[in-house]
Design an enzyme around this catalytic site. Structure first.
Site, PDB file in Angstrom:
ATOM      1  N   CYS A  78      64.487  39.899  34.529  1.00  0.00           N
ATOM      2  CA  CYS A  78      64.953  40.708  33.448  1.00  0.00           C
ATOM      3  C   CYS A  78      64.672  42.046  33.695  1.00  0.00           C
ATOM      4  CB  CYS A  78      64.116  40.244  32.073  1.00  0.00           C
ATOM      5  SG  CYS A  78      64.227  38.561  31.802  1.00  0.00           S
ATOM      6  N   CYS A 119      56.705  35.738  26.764  1.00  0.00           N
ATOM      7  CA  CYS A 119      57.483  34.984  27.351  1.00  0.00           C
ATOM      8  C   CYS A 119      57.357  33.612  27.757  1.00  0.00           C
ATOM      9  CB  CYS A 119      58.237  35.835  28.570  1.00  0.00           C
ATOM     10  SG  CYS A 119      59.377  34.949  29.672  1.00  0.00           S
ATOM     11  N   CYS A 139      58.805  36.693  36.776  1.00  0.00           N
ATOM     12  CA  CYS A 139      59.433  35.342  37.236  1.00  0.00           C
ATOM     13  C   CYS A 139      60.649  35.849  37.976  1.00  0.00           C
ATOM     14  CB  CYS A 139      59.542  34.199  36.211  1.00  0.00           C
ATOM     15  SG  CYS A 139      61.183  34.508  35.144  1.00  0.00           S
ATOM     16  N   CYS A 149      59.452  43.854  33.063  1.00  0.00           N
ATOM     17  CA  CYS A 149      59.865  42.820  31.919  1.00  0.00           C
ATOM     18  C   CYS A 149      58.706  42.684  31.050  1.00  0.00           C
ATOM     19  CB  CYS A 149      60.536  41.774  32.717  1.00  0.00           C
ATOM     20  SG  CYS A 149      59.231  40.627  33.253  1.00  0.00           S
ATOM     21  N   ARG A 201      65.793  40.477  18.257  1.00  0.00           N
ATOM     22  CA  ARG A 201      66.435  41.483  19.302  1.00  0.00           C
ATOM     23  C   ARG A 201      67.688  42.064  18.360  1.00  0.00           C
ATOM     24  NH1 ARG A 201      68.240  38.956  24.866  1.00  0.00           N
ATOM     25  NH2 ARG A 201      65.955  39.085  25.393  1.00  0.00           N
ATOM     26  N   LYS A 244      75.237  32.839  28.833  1.00  0.00           N
ATOM     27  CA  LYS A 244      75.249  34.242  28.530  1.00  0.00           C
ATOM     28  C   LYS A 244      76.222  35.007  29.163  1.00  0.00           C
ATOM     29  CE  LYS A 244      70.704  34.786  29.760  1.00  0.00           C
ATOM     30  NZ  LYS A 244      69.226  35.229  30.142  1.00  0.00           N
ATOM     31  N   LYS A 293      77.352  39.210  29.899  1.00  0.00           N
ATOM     32  CA  LYS A 293      76.626  40.794  29.957  1.00  0.00           C
ATOM     33  C   LYS A 293      77.883  41.696  30.428  1.00  0.00           C
ATOM     34  CE  LYS A 293      72.003  39.270  30.302  1.00  0.00           C
ATOM     35  NZ  LYS A 293      70.616  39.582  31.028  1.00  0.00           N
ATOM     36  N   ARG A 310      76.427  39.560  25.029  1.00  0.00           N
ATOM     37  CA  ARG A 310      75.292  40.173  24.583  1.00  0.00           C
ATOM     38  C   ARG A 310      75.497  41.795  24.326  1.00  0.00           C
ATOM     39  NH1 ARG A 310      70.841  37.315  26.455  1.00  0.00           N
ATOM     40  NH2 ARG A 310      71.243  35.058  26.497  1.00  0.00           N
TER      41      ARG A 310
END
Ligand code: SRM
Ligand code: SF4
Length: 552
Positions: free
Chosen positions: A477, A434, A473, A428, A72, A205, A207, A141
């Site tokens: 995302c 994934c 899920c 997503c 990414r 993480k 953001k 991120r």
């Protein structure tokens, strides 16, 4: 501390995120890398994955899983030059599946890269002045910013903050350069002292997004820090600062929840903004949960400490106080498809890219078209958080040339031809790459939309801009929890159907019906659309209707 989670210990003993990645890479007996290194490579912008479609077949042949890596890029605000596009196109073709995937955070991912190809991939990116540092892992991120320059006459000034923030919050370790580019080894770790991240980085993480009202394209309240630009008299005064957004839950774990960020005040543009962001991170670094990763995001820290206490702690560290928030209103989240001109007369074409997948298929040769556009050297590219790409900064004299390429490859037809429902939809990645997917998303949503479109037509709702999102899920995302129609995968072919989120991204939706298969989804939507068309107020949005009628 004895109750640190395992990942905390891996980070702490990693010698600046190096671990044994180099040894893992040179192990030719497996296509995988060592388990602890799998956590560390995330900080370098990649994930180990395998092709889940091929698991059974390989297991039957007693073969190991087919391990590959996803990389990414770090693209603050989602910006690429034409040369960088060409380089990225070439890397995708040489080393990955070839599909260029635009993510919901304004960058791109390449999938299916074999272990032996990671280094050449990174080196090719570096040659194009691109990197993947800190795009994954427990760290800040890719920083988002409202993508379209038409958004404001001072878009460029605000956009520059995405880069400033990204640079401010970069890790100090040189491990990325050492491991992937073979740069000289750093022997004296004092050179890498990191006052922000120290040895254990963030608990989870982190953001950040910048929104330019009235468009909330970046879903600003879904971020750990949301900055809302305050523009008065055509000048950037500063930002309303919101903290503690996060859009993930875990099925069956009531302690987890999606949360919209809370506005804690206004801060002046410039150094004060950067100081505020930095200290919001240091408070989370020091107070965040480091034993239970499910509870480690900033949203849980904010709720545990209380918003007031969190703000007071940040203010003490900043040495000044937040001012009262200023007025800011959002009225949309949609991309501006097609040709648009900005205040300076430059032209921008937003291409519809279904679920962010740029490839050549039987319907449209999107990848080739964008390559030809890049080869003119007369454009730049900007990715949107709705997974689209804007062909940008086109001089009036060059517009006809770019338009002719878009016509030739039927990109204009493709963009104009997509329904309002489709243009407002996100899915997503989910299967096959994934590892956390419970159900399909980007491979399934297009066909489901083809079955929902006739239902809208039946009820006279074809032109409604309904925000629809699907995730494989509950990790969120595709930001399903802030949509008007949200699908959250529960198992193969089954989804929870969420309704009642608003159009602007300021209200979460709620579960309407659980664990539905396709037939049940279509039946439920048919009934709800029928009521919507009959009982709505004039110009009432679908999400507001679902909420007013207490459908959820
Ligand atoms: Fe995500 C994990 C894909 C945006 C919440 N996400 C993953 C992984 C890496 C699976 C994994 O951990 O192994 C997925 C890789 C799939 C693949 O094969 O590519 C993945 N996330 C994506 C992307 C590519 C979806 C897309 O189709 O665009 C997005 C990449 C963004 C980027 O460029 O950085 C993506 N992920 C998001 C968002 C939306 C956003 O940030 O606006 C969220 C919800 C917002 C949030 O963070 O609260 C999101 N992803 C997660 C989570 C849950 C985090 C949590 O708080 O619990 C996970 C799982 C985890 O971290 O443990 C996850
Ligand atoms: Fe994978 Fe779930 Fe994220 Fe979709 S929402 S990409 S299935 S982790």
């Amino acid at each position: 501390m004895s109750n640190l989670s395992h990942i905390e210990k891996v980070k702490e003993s990693s010698l600046g995120l190096r671990g044994s990645i180099t040894e893992s890479l040179s192990d030719e007996l497996t296509g995988a890398i060592r388990e602890d290194d799998q956590a560390l490579i995330k900080f370098h912008g990649m994930y180990q994955q395998d092709d889940r479609d091929r698991r059974e077949e390989r297991a039957a042949k007693k073969l190991d899983r087919l391990y590959t890596f996803m990389v990414r890029l770090r693209l603050p605000g989602g910006f690429l030059t034409a040369d960088q596009w060409i380089a990225m196109h070439d890397v995708a073709g040489e080393h990955s599946t070839g599909v260029i995937k635009i993510t919901t955070r304004q960058t791109i991912q390449l999938h299916g890269i074999y272990k032996s190809k990671i280094k050449p991939t990174m080196q090719a990116f570096n040659a194009a002045k691109l990197d993947s540092i800190a795009t994954c892992g427990d760290i800040n991120r890719n920083v988002l910013c409202s993508a379209h320059p038409k958004q404001s006459a001072i878009h460029e000034e605000i956009f520059a903050y995405a880069d400033k923030i990204s640079t401010l919050l970069m890790p100090k370790t040189k491990a990325w350069y050492e491991i992937w580019l073979d740069d000289e080894k750093v022997y004296d770790r004092k050179e890498e002292v990191d006052p922000l991240y120290q040895e254990r980085y963030m608990p989870r993480k982190f953001k950040i997004a910048i929104a330019i009202p009235p468009n909330n394209d970046v879903d600003v309240y879904g971020n750990d820090i949301g900055l809302i630009a305050i523009i008065q008299d055509n000048q950037l005064k500063g930002f309303n600062v919101a903290i503690g957004g996060g859009l993930s839950t875990t099925h069956g774990n009531p302690e987890t929840y999606a949360r919209l960020a809370t506005v804690i005040g206004f801060v002046e543009a410039g150094d004060k903004t950067l100081k505020a962001i930095y200290e919001i991170l240091t408070v989370q670094r020091d107070y965040g949960n480091r034993s239970d990763r499910k509870m480690a995001r900033l949203k849980y820290t904010v709720d545990r400490l209380g918003v007031k206490k969190y703000r007071a702690e940040v203010e003490e560290r900043m040495g000044f106080k937040f001012e009262d928030p200023r007025i800011a209103e959002f009225n949309s989240r949609t991309d501006y498809y097609g040709w648009e001109q900005n205040h300076e007369g430059l032209w921008y074409y937003t291409v519809f890219v279904e679920n962010g997948r740029i490839l050549d298929d039987e319907q449209v040769a999107l990848k080739e078209a964008l390559l030809q556009v890049a080869k003119t050297g007369k454009v730049t590219f900007r990715f949107t958080t709705n997974q689209n790409v804007i062909i940008s900064d086109v001089q009036p004299a060059d517009k006809a040339l770019i338009d002719s390429i878009l016509q030739e490859f039927k990109i204009i037809e493709h963009t104009n031809g997509a329904s309002a429902l489709r243009k407002n939809a996100i899915a997503c990645v989910a299967l096959p790459t994934c590892p956390l997917a419970l159900a399909e998303a980007q491979r399934y949503l297009p066909s489901l939309l083809s079955k929902i479109e006739p239902l809208l037509e039946k009820h006279g709702l074809t032109n409604e801009n309904i925000i629809t999102r699907m995730t494989g899920c509950p990790n969120g995302c595709g930001r399903s929890y802030i949509s008007e129609i949200g699908f959250v995968g529960t198992g193969p072919g089954r989804y929870n159907l969420h309704l009642g989120g608003d159009h602007e991204g300021e209200r979460l939706n709620r579960v309407y019906k659980e664990n539905l298969d396709e037939e049940a989804i279509l039946l439920e939507l048919d009934q709800v659309f029928e009521r919507f068309s009959r009982e709505r107020f004039t110009a009432e949005k679908f999400g507001d209707f679902a909420r007013r009628k207490q459908l959820v």
